[in-house]
Scaffold this active site. Structure first.
Site, short mmCIF file in Angstrom:
data_model
loop_
_atom_site.label_atom_id
_atom_site.label_comp_id
_atom_site.label_asym_id
_atom_site.label_seq_id
_atom_site.Cartn_x
_atom_site.Cartn_y
_atom_site.Cartn_z
N SER A 199 0.79 -1.23 0.00
CA SER A 199 0.00 0.00 0.00
C SER A 199 0.82 1.28 0.00
O SER A 199 0.37 2.30 -0.50
CB SER A 199 -0.96 -0.01 1.19
OG SER A 199 -0.28 -0.25 2.39
N HIS A 230 -5.37 -3.00 -2.74
CA HIS A 230 -5.03 -2.03 -3.79
C HIS A 230 -4.96 -2.68 -5.17
O HIS A 230 -4.52 -2.04 -6.13
CB HIS A 230 -3.69 -1.34 -3.47
CG HIS A 230 -3.76 -0.52 -2.23
ND1 HIS A 230 -4.21 0.78 -2.22
CD2 HIS A 230 -3.47 -0.83 -0.94
CE1 HIS A 230 -4.18 1.24 -0.99
NE2 HIS A 230 -3.74 0.28 -0.19
N LYS A 249 -11.77 1.00 -1.75
CA LYS A 249 -10.77 1.66 -2.58
C LYS A 249 -11.31 1.77 -4.01
O LYS A 249 -12.17 2.60 -4.26
CB LYS A 249 -9.42 0.97 -2.42
CG LYS A 249 -8.89 1.33 -1.02
CD LYS A 249 -7.75 0.58 -0.49
CE LYS A 249 -7.45 1.11 0.92
NZ LYS A 249 -6.68 0.19 1.73
C1 LIG Z 1 -6.75 -0.06 3.15
C2 LIG Z 1 -6.19 -1.40 3.37
C3 LIG Z 1 -6.87 -2.34 4.15
C4 LIG Z 1 -8.09 -1.99 4.96
O1 LIG Z 1 -9.20 -1.80 4.17
P1 LIG Z 1 -10.38 -0.88 4.73
O2 LIG Z 1 -11.55 -1.30 3.93
O3 LIG Z 1 -9.96 0.52 4.48
O4 LIG Z 1 -10.53 -1.18 6.18
C5 LIG Z 1 -6.36 -3.62 4.22
N1 LIG Z 1 -5.23 -3.96 3.59
C6 LIG Z 1 -4.54 -3.07 2.85
C7 LIG Z 1 -3.29 -3.51 2.15
C8 LIG Z 1 -4.99 -1.76 2.73
O5 LIG Z 1 -4.28 -0.88 2.04
#
Ligand SMILES: *Cc1c(COP(=O)(O)O)cnc(C)c1O
Length: 389
Positions: free
Chosen positions: A183, A211, A242
């Site tokens: 990320s 992502h 996302k």
């Molecule tokens: C953002 C993210 C999460 C968490 O997801 P949310 O829906 O925002 O709680 C989990 N793993 C990774 C790699 C992330 O970047």
């Protein structure tokens, strides 16, 4: 009498001195890939809304349609919070991921914590990439299993640890966990090799595609699809928050796995289900991901343009194919200063500092969205050059 919370003053002061203090800034969605912060419209280079779907009229309409029946879900999924919208979305995700089943969590964070803690416990072992997302780390800690961290992206170190543990015969079950797309760096895990190791040593394998989902791979199935191993990932985690522009998380896999999670995953059992409207919105977004691959192509082309332009002005950014482009500056104060200059020039770029990234690797984390255009990227690069000087 001293205030038992007085220790916070000292802790906060030291945090501030290290240049690490953060503040919440209310932001609102503006027109055309902008956000409004402190009454200013800024081009948003700090969102994970990669396909520009969070404000898409079709996604908003899907949420609104569901909202006509009400907002809160009222209970956890197993009680009465699991709506028709949740059920439909779970089936659509399973079909999209080409797995037998899927289940939804209130967030992606909860999906990771929930899956890991339901699969391993004391006496088991977890192999975890050193740069894994906090939700994987927290899930691993909470599970009570022994955590064996391996050097970032290094499958030979992973193999060595697996082999030495096997020799000692110390552990009951093993689980490998890794981000598909990292990320804060935007690079990919060496999934081809990791899949082989998992298969050879009969280890469970969880890949977090937060992502990757909707973003990379021919059909938008993430890093695993891009690397040609999608059907060999037994535990696929993703987020709806996302590229899918909504909120929530999912795990996809075999019917047996998903039924086990439904029965044993504490964040699913003990947390209220997300509103049905969030699932309706994510369903609409998933249909766009499937039906409009040109968005992924546009995104890849813009991200590539950004990398090429950086190279032209002599700024080192990591190579890659994802829309996450980190500019590692090292010092938190320098990073903040450049971010502030960019804000003055009309661009929002988040400054990412420890503890989100390791000490000494503070960075600007640029994320590109398919809603941007080439001209805006070129303007940004000029602004960056000025901000840096
Ligand atoms: C953002 C993210 C999460 C968490 O997801 P949310 O829906 O925002 O709680 C989990 N793993 C990774 C790699 C992330 O970047």
């Amino acid at each position: 009498m001293t205030d038992p919370l007085a220790w916070i003053d000292a802790g906060a002061a030291s945090w501030r001195r290290r240049g690490l203090e953060r503040k919440l800034v209310p932001s609102e969605r503006g027109a055309a890939s902008t956000i409004i912060r402190n009454d200013r419209a800024l081009i948003n280079l700090g969102s994970n809304d990669y396909l520009n779907l969070a404000g898409d009229p079709r996604i908003v309409a899907a949420a609104r349609g569901s909202l006509a029946k009400g907002w809160g879900s009222g209970a956890s999924a197993l009680v009465s919070g699991w709506s028709l919208e949740h059920e439909t979305l779970a089936n659509e995700i399973a079909a999209f991921e080409e797995t037998e089943a899927a289940v939804l969590y209130p967030t992606g964070y909860a999906a990771n914590v929930g899956a890991i803690t339901a699969l391993v416990g004391r006496g088991d072992v977890i192999y975890s990439d050193a740069l894994n997302h906090a939700s994987l780390i927290d899930g691993a800690r909470l599970s009570g299993a022994t955590v064996r961290k391996y050097a970032h992206g290094d499958a030979s170190v992973l193999e060595h640890k697996i082999r030495s543990d096997k020799k000692s015969g110390e552990y009951r079950r093993g689980l490998i966990v890794t981000d598909g797309v990292f990320s804060m760096d935007g690079n990919l895990a060496p999934l081809e090799r990791i899949v082989e190791l998992a298969e050879e040593h009969e280890l469970m394998l969880l890949v977090d595609e937060a992502h990757g989902t909707g973003v990379i791979g021919e059909n938008g199935r993430g890093a695993a699809e891009y690397l040609g191993v999608s059907e060999r990932i037994p535990i696929k985690v993703g987020t709806l928050s996302k590229a899918l522009g909504s909120v929530g998380g999912f795990v996809a896999g075999s019917r047996t796995l998903i039924d086990w999670l439904i029965n044993h995953s504490r964040p699913l059992v003990f947390s209220t289900a997300a509103p049905a409207a969030t699932a309706a919105a994510a369903s609409a977004a998933l249909r766009v991901v499937i039906g409009e691959p040109e968005r992924r192509a546009q995104l890849a082309s813009l991200a590539n343009r950004m990398r090429v332009r950086f190279e032209e002005i002599g700024v080192a950014v990591s190579e890659g194919i994802t829309p996450i482009i980190p500019v590692v500056l090292g010092d938190p104060d320098v990073t903040m200063r450049i971010a502030e200059s960019l804000t003055k020039a009309g661009f929002y770029v988040p400054a990412i500092r420890p503890p989100t990234v390791p000490d000494g690797t503070s960075r600007l984390r640029i994320s590109v969205s398919s809603g941007l255009d080439a001209e805006t990227i070129d303007r940004f690069i000029i602004a960056f050059k000025v901000a840096q000087s």
